[in-house]
Design an enzyme around this catalytic site. Structure first.
Site, PDB file in Angstrom:
ATOM      1  N   HIS A 136       0.754  -0.847  -0.437  1.00 33.27           N
ATOM      2  CA  HIS A 136      -0.388   0.267  -0.144  1.00 33.27           C
ATOM      3  C   HIS A 136       1.041   1.013   0.321  1.00 33.27           C
ATOM      4  O   HIS A 136       1.850   1.280   0.637  1.00 33.27           O
ATOM      5  CB  HIS A 136      -1.160   0.087   1.110  1.00 33.27           C
ATOM      6  CG  HIS A 136      -1.632  -1.277   1.526  1.00 33.27           C
ATOM      7  ND1 HIS A 136      -3.341  -0.167   0.278  1.00 33.27           N
ATOM      8  CD2 HIS A 136      -1.910  -2.517   1.278  1.00 33.27           C
ATOM      9  CE1 HIS A 136      -3.970  -2.138   0.595  1.00 33.27           C
ATOM     10  NE2 HIS A 136      -3.488  -3.039   1.260  1.00 33.27           N
ATOM     11  N   HIS A 190      -1.900  -5.275   8.792  1.00 39.14           N
ATOM     12  CA  HIS A 190      -1.445  -4.257   8.613  1.00 39.14           C
ATOM     13  C   HIS A 190      -0.925  -3.104  10.015  1.00 39.14           C
ATOM     14  O   HIS A 190      -1.108  -1.798   9.649  1.00 39.14           O
ATOM     15  CB  HIS A 190      -2.182  -3.173   7.635  1.00 39.14           C
ATOM     16  CG  HIS A 190      -2.035  -3.361   6.190  1.00 39.14           C
ATOM     17  ND1 HIS A 190      -0.947  -3.844   5.470  1.00 39.14           N
ATOM     18  CD2 HIS A 190      -2.967  -4.549   5.814  1.00 39.14           C
ATOM     19  CE1 HIS A 190      -1.292  -4.281   4.347  1.00 39.14           C
ATOM     20  NE2 HIS A 190      -2.503  -5.077   4.269  1.00 39.14           N
ATOM     21  N   ASP A 243      -1.840 -19.467  -0.736  1.00 36.28           N
ATOM     22  CA  ASP A 243      -1.877 -19.850  -2.048  1.00 36.28           C
ATOM     23  C   ASP A 243      -0.222 -20.183  -1.949  1.00 36.28           C
ATOM     24  O   ASP A 243       0.350 -20.937  -2.984  1.00 36.28           O
ATOM     25  CB  ASP A 243      -1.361 -18.515  -3.047  1.00 36.28           C
ATOM     26  CG  ASP A 243       0.024 -17.652  -2.268  1.00 36.28           C
ATOM     27  OD1 ASP A 243       0.085 -17.833  -1.292  1.00 36.28           O
ATOM     28  OD2 ASP A 243      -0.219 -16.651  -2.494  1.00 36.28           O
ATOM     29  N   ASP A 269      -7.062 -12.940  -1.372  1.00 37.49           N
ATOM     30  CA  ASP A 269      -6.125 -11.589  -1.543  1.00 37.49           C
ATOM     31  C   ASP A 269      -6.030 -10.831  -3.227  1.00 37.49           C
ATOM     32  O   ASP A 269      -4.729 -10.355  -3.156  1.00 37.49           O
ATOM     33  CB  ASP A 269      -5.227 -11.781  -0.803  1.00 37.49           C
ATOM     34  CG  ASP A 269      -4.449 -10.084  -0.521  1.00 37.49           C
ATOM     35  OD1 ASP A 269      -5.178  -8.862  -0.613  1.00 37.49           O
ATOM     36  OD2 ASP A 269      -3.561  -9.538   0.131  1.00 37.49           O
ATOM     37  N   GLY A 304      -0.291  -8.029  -2.876  1.00 37.83           N
ATOM     38  CA  GLY A 304      -2.132  -9.283  -3.497  1.00 37.83           C
ATOM     39  C   GLY A 304      -1.009 -10.697  -3.811  1.00 37.83           C
ATOM     40  O   GLY A 304      -0.031 -11.206  -3.236  1.00 37.83           O
TER      41      GLY A 304
END
Length: 391
Positions: A136, A190, A243, A269, A304
């Site tokens: 971000h 976060h 993942d 995500d 992501g």
């Protein structure tokens, strides 16, 4: 007259039923009648549809957008990955609240979709700790104020379902309490919170944790950090990006054992590049690309994922070793709890939405049904399911 599936393996969080029947009518699951001929699903596995509470897009579509139609285009694409319901993820914009993006999300939710259902908004930030901001942009980040909290609630028009924030920020205590009182699921994420800071904040109204291990202090034997507090507080459900990249499979096993099957939530995500091989794309204005199956910014930061929910199920079962009913629960019932829809989504039981997935024995998705209507199917299954109304 209801549509009946016969001789299927039915799997949800409550267990697995062999050679079973399932019926649905008017978009809901109903008791299976004994005298109605059905569609033979011998050899197939049926599960509830997946609920993704943390996704930024896929199929080339961004959920961080000012165009409600792009969100609805994602809703039409998502069933091919097993997603039948989702939260619209909205992140920050430079030096301001994402007002236009929130309005677009509200418009898409209120218009609705016959395909994957947009359940509400997940606001990821802008109240993040800069030390744990991940991908971000720092210009998006800010500290909460009571006036801005009310502004967010007004912009969301009752559709804010989940917010990710760092509880150690000044003003976060009041933000947590106000949003929890408004019925919003508050998530710790976060964050650079210490164990003590997280343990003090969670009782104020935190019931969710955003992508555990990622964008938070690591679990250390002398400093357990936020993750230690998350595991200890049983009201907190924790996300895992399954993942195999964001969290090593061995560490995923540790987390899932610590949380237990009723507290773990699998998320993607995912970004717009999910389902688009070798994509070049933007994450809210930041150039990125997929390199060897991993989404990265230009400086190499992971941003992501390219994960889809059907692949997450296979990863859990085939790599992490989670029993199928537990894995299904982590993709259905548990996220439905955080999204506030557990009374109608995430189970194969009468009264629940007829959001259904059909898999083969190798857990390859064959067809997706959204509230009783065929949303997607492989070519050979389209003929087998011709009796179903389609989207």
């Amino acid at each position: 007259m209801p549509i009946v599936f016969e001789h299927a393996v039915l799997v949800d969080a409550t267990g697995q039923r062999e050679d079973a029947s399932l019926a649905f009518a008017h978009g809901r699951i109903v008791p299976a009648p004994s005298d109605t001929p059905g569609i033979d699903l011998a050899g197939a596995i049926v599960t509830p549809g997946f609920v993704d509470v943390h996704t930024h897009g896929g199929g080339g579509y961004n959920l961080q957008t000012t165009d409600a139609q792009e969100i609805l285009a994602y809703a039409r694409w998502a069933p091919r990955t097993g997603t039948t319901a989702f939260l619209v993820a909205v992140v920050g914009v430079p030096h301001a609240l994402p007002e236009a993006q929130l309005r677009a999300a509200v418009a898409a939710i209120e218009q609705g979709s016959p395909a994957a259902e947009p359940l509400g908004i997940h606001l990821e930030g802008p109240y993040m700790n800069p030390a744990r901001r991940g991908a971000h942009d720092p210009s998006w980040l800010r500290q909460p104020t009571p006036a801005e909290t009310e502004q967010i609630l007004a912009l969301a028009q009752g559709h804010l379902r989940l917010i990710t924030l760092a509880p150690e920020l000044p003003g976060a205590d009041a933000l947590i309490q106000r949003l929890a009182a408004a019925g919003v699921t508050v998530s710790i994420g976060h964050t650079d919170a210490t164990y003590e800071q997280a343990a003090a904040a969670i009782p104020l109204g935190i019931t969710h944790a955003t992508h555990c291990f990622n964008a938070m202090r690591p679990l250390h034997h002398r400093e357990p950090g936020a993750l230690g507090a998350i595991v200890e507080h049983e009201q907190v459900l924790g996300e895992l990006i399954a993942d195999g990249v964001h969290v090593h499979p061995a560490v995923a096993r540790i987390l899932l054992r610590a949380l237990g099957p009723e507290r773990a939530i699998i998320v993607t995500d995912a970004l717009a590049c999910a389902g688009v091989p070798d994509a070049v794309f933007e994450f809210n204005g930041q150039p990125a690309r997929v390199v060897d199956g991993v989404a990265r910014l230009a400086d190499g930061t992971i941003t992501g994922s390219v994960l889809t929910m059907d692949q997450a199920l296979r990863n859990l079962v085939q790599i992490v070793g989670v029993p199928l009913p537990q894995a299904v629960g982590m993709l259905t019932r548990n996220p439905a709890r955080s999204a506030g829809v557990a009374a109608r989504k995430g189970r194969l039981a009468p009264g629940y939405d007829a959001d259904l997935l059909i898999f083969d024995a190798q857990l390859e998705l064959q067809a997706t049904i959204c509230r009783g209507r065929l949303a997607w199917a492989r070519a050979d299954w389209q003929e087998r399911l011709a009796a179903l109304p389609s989207i």
